[in-house]
Design a protein around this motif. Structure first.
Motif, PDB file in Angstrom:
ATOM      1  N   THR A  63      12.314  -5.111   2.033  1.00 42.65           N
ATOM      2  CA  THR A  63      12.694  -4.785   3.409  1.00 42.65           C
ATOM      3  C   THR A  63      12.190  -3.412   3.848  1.00 42.65           C
ATOM      4  OG1 THR A  63      14.803  -3.846   2.667  1.00 42.65           O
ATOM      5  CG2 THR A  63      14.788  -6.190   3.266  1.00 42.65           C
ATOM      6  N   ILE A  64      11.478  -2.702   2.983  1.00 41.25           N
ATOM      7  CA  ILE A  64      11.058  -1.329   3.288  1.00 41.25           C
ATOM      8  C   ILE A  64       9.575  -1.296   3.638  1.00 41.25           C
ATOM      9  CG2 ILE A  64      10.850   1.020   2.412  1.00 41.25           C
ATOM     10  CD1 ILE A  64      13.116   0.412   0.467  1.00 41.25           C
ATOM     11  N   THR A  65       9.266  -0.874   4.863  1.00 47.28           N
ATOM     12  CA  THR A  65       7.878  -0.655   5.266  1.00 47.28           C
ATOM     13  C   THR A  65       7.838   0.322   6.426  1.00 47.28           C
ATOM     14  OG1 THR A  65       5.763  -1.738   5.742  1.00 47.28           O
ATOM     15  CG2 THR A  65       7.673  -2.511   6.995  1.00 47.28           C
TER      16      THR A  65
ATOM     17  N   LEU B 269       9.477   0.615  -5.211  1.00 45.50           N
ATOM     18  CA  LEU B 269       8.927   0.397  -3.875  1.00 45.50           C
ATOM     19  C   LEU B 269       7.855  -0.690  -3.876  1.00 45.50           C
ATOM     20  CD1 LEU B 269       8.629   4.070  -2.610  1.00 45.50           C
ATOM     21  CD2 LEU B 269      10.283   2.344  -1.874  1.00 45.50           C
ATOM     22  N   ALA B 270       7.142  -0.831  -4.973  1.00 44.58           N
ATOM     23  CA  ALA B 270       6.098  -1.847  -5.066  1.00 44.58           C
ATOM     24  C   ALA B 270       6.655  -3.232  -5.377  1.00 44.58           C
ATOM     25  CB  ALA B 270       5.091  -1.455  -6.149  1.00 44.58           C
TER      26      ALA B 270
ATOM     27  N   VAL C 150       4.070   2.114   2.680  1.00 36.04           N
ATOM     28  CA  VAL C 150       5.167   3.070   2.502  1.00 36.04           C
ATOM     29  C   VAL C 150       4.629   4.387   1.949  1.00 36.04           C
ATOM     30  CG1 VAL C 150       7.421   3.456   1.408  1.00 36.04           C
ATOM     31  CG2 VAL C 150       6.686   1.125   1.946  1.00 36.04           C
ATOM     32  N   SER C 151       5.284   5.497   2.325  1.00 36.38           N
ATOM     33  CA  SER C 151       4.957   6.812   1.772  1.00 36.38           C
ATOM     34  C   SER C 151       6.123   7.346   0.948  1.00 36.38           C
ATOM     35  CB  SER C 151       4.670   7.823   2.885  1.00 36.38           C
ATOM     36  OG  SER C 151       3.539   7.453   3.638  1.00 36.38           O
TER      37      SER C 151
ATOM     38  N   ILE D 259       0.873  -1.175   0.000  1.00 39.24           N
ATOM     39  CA  ILE D 259       0.000   0.000   0.000  1.00 39.24           C
ATOM     40  C   ILE D 259       0.907   1.221   0.000  1.00 39.24           C
ATOM     41  CG2 ILE D 259      -1.739   1.305   1.270  1.00 39.24           C
ATOM     42  CD1 ILE D 259      -2.749  -1.379   2.383  1.00 39.24           C
ATOM     43  N   LEU D 260       0.773   2.042  -1.029  1.00 37.70           N
ATOM     44  CA  LEU D 260       1.709   3.142  -1.243  1.00 37.70           C
ATOM     45  C   LEU D 260       0.982   4.485  -1.168  1.00 37.70           C
ATOM     46  CD1 LEU D 260       4.651   3.861  -2.004  1.00 37.70           C
ATOM     47  CD2 LEU D 260       3.989   3.623  -4.406  1.00 37.70           C
TER      48      LEU D 260
END
Length: 249
Positions: free
Chosen positions: A234-236, A227-228, A181-182, A137-138
């Motif tokens: 590993t990014i959240t 990011l998707a 993530v934003s 979810i971005l």
């Protein structure tokens, strides 16, 4: 390709930011579903994606209508088998009024739109992502406390609200391998109309950066696709800064 065989839903898909993300996802192999309230802008983005060999479909969906959002997402999941990426890029319709002069009803309406749309769209996607054990979810336009200044009205408050929602979603969905993530920016000059009135504002965006260049819509699409993808597995629960140094961490 980073997003081959993935399904991405984008609310506000006909806008400059939503369209940039849709193009970025499609270029990396995703099948994109664009939602909005203006058929013309949605069709323009979809046609552009198809000309480049991508897959895109459009639908008129009000991101504040719970049944419409759930029905649309459920139909996509039934058709494709998964919801892999969900993006809410609808406009906040921010009020640039000092809080001292802000009508309470107007403030409440502005905050309600942000809260409802981000909750509804994330809920619709999360129900499927939890079942499948994956998904992203971005959000776009992460908050920056240093940007608070008189005259911003609901702008910064709306961004702060989105970030609070993002943190809570990341906490709740993390155990299900769903990331939230934003993307945070100091402004995207080419998202503004190319008219004389915006020229000075565009230059200010560039001058405020450390790199003396601002992110482009293409940059937005490329970073969003990364990011998707599993390359960002590993990014959240964080903001990704694409401000070219305009916003210093």
């Amino acid at each position: 390709m980073l997003l081959e065989n993935k399904t991405a839903v984008i609310y506000g898909g006909g806008g400059s930011i939503g369209g940039a993300m849709a193009r970025g996802f499609a270029a990396e192999g995703a099948r994109v579903f664009l939602a909005g309230r203006t058929p013309g802008t949605l069709d323009t983005v979809a046609a552009d994606i198809r000309r480049q060999g991508g897959l895109a479909e459009t639908a008129i969906v009000d991101a504040l209508d719970e049944s419409a959002v759930n029905g649309w997402v459920d139909s996509i999941a039934a058709q494709t088998g998964s919801i892999d990426v969900s993006v809410n890029a609808i406009s906040q319709n921010a009020l640039f009024v000092p809080l001292l002069d802000m009508p309470v009803a107007d403030f409440g309406h502005a905050m309600d739109k942000v809260a409802r749309s981000f909750l509804l769209t994330a809920q619709a996607a999360a129900r499927h992502m939890v079942k499948q054990g994956s998904g992203v979810i971005l959000h776009f336009g992460g908050a920056n406390p240093a940007n608070s200044s008189p005259g911003l009205g609901t702008v910064q408050i709306g961004c702060d609200l989105v970030e609070a929602i993002r943190r809570q979603w990341a906490c709740e969905l993390g155990p299900h391998s769903v990331r939230v993530v934003s993307m945070r920016t100091g402004g995207i000059p080419d998202s503004l109309p190319d008219i004389p009135e915006t020229a000075g504002h565009k230059q200010k965006m560039v001058d405020a950066t450390l790199l003396k260049r601002a992110a482009t819509l293409d940059d937005v699409g490329r970073v969003a696709a990364f990011l998707a993808s599993e390359h960002a597995r590993t990014i959240t629960s964080t903001q990704v800064n694409i401000s070219c140094g305009a916003l210093v961490d």
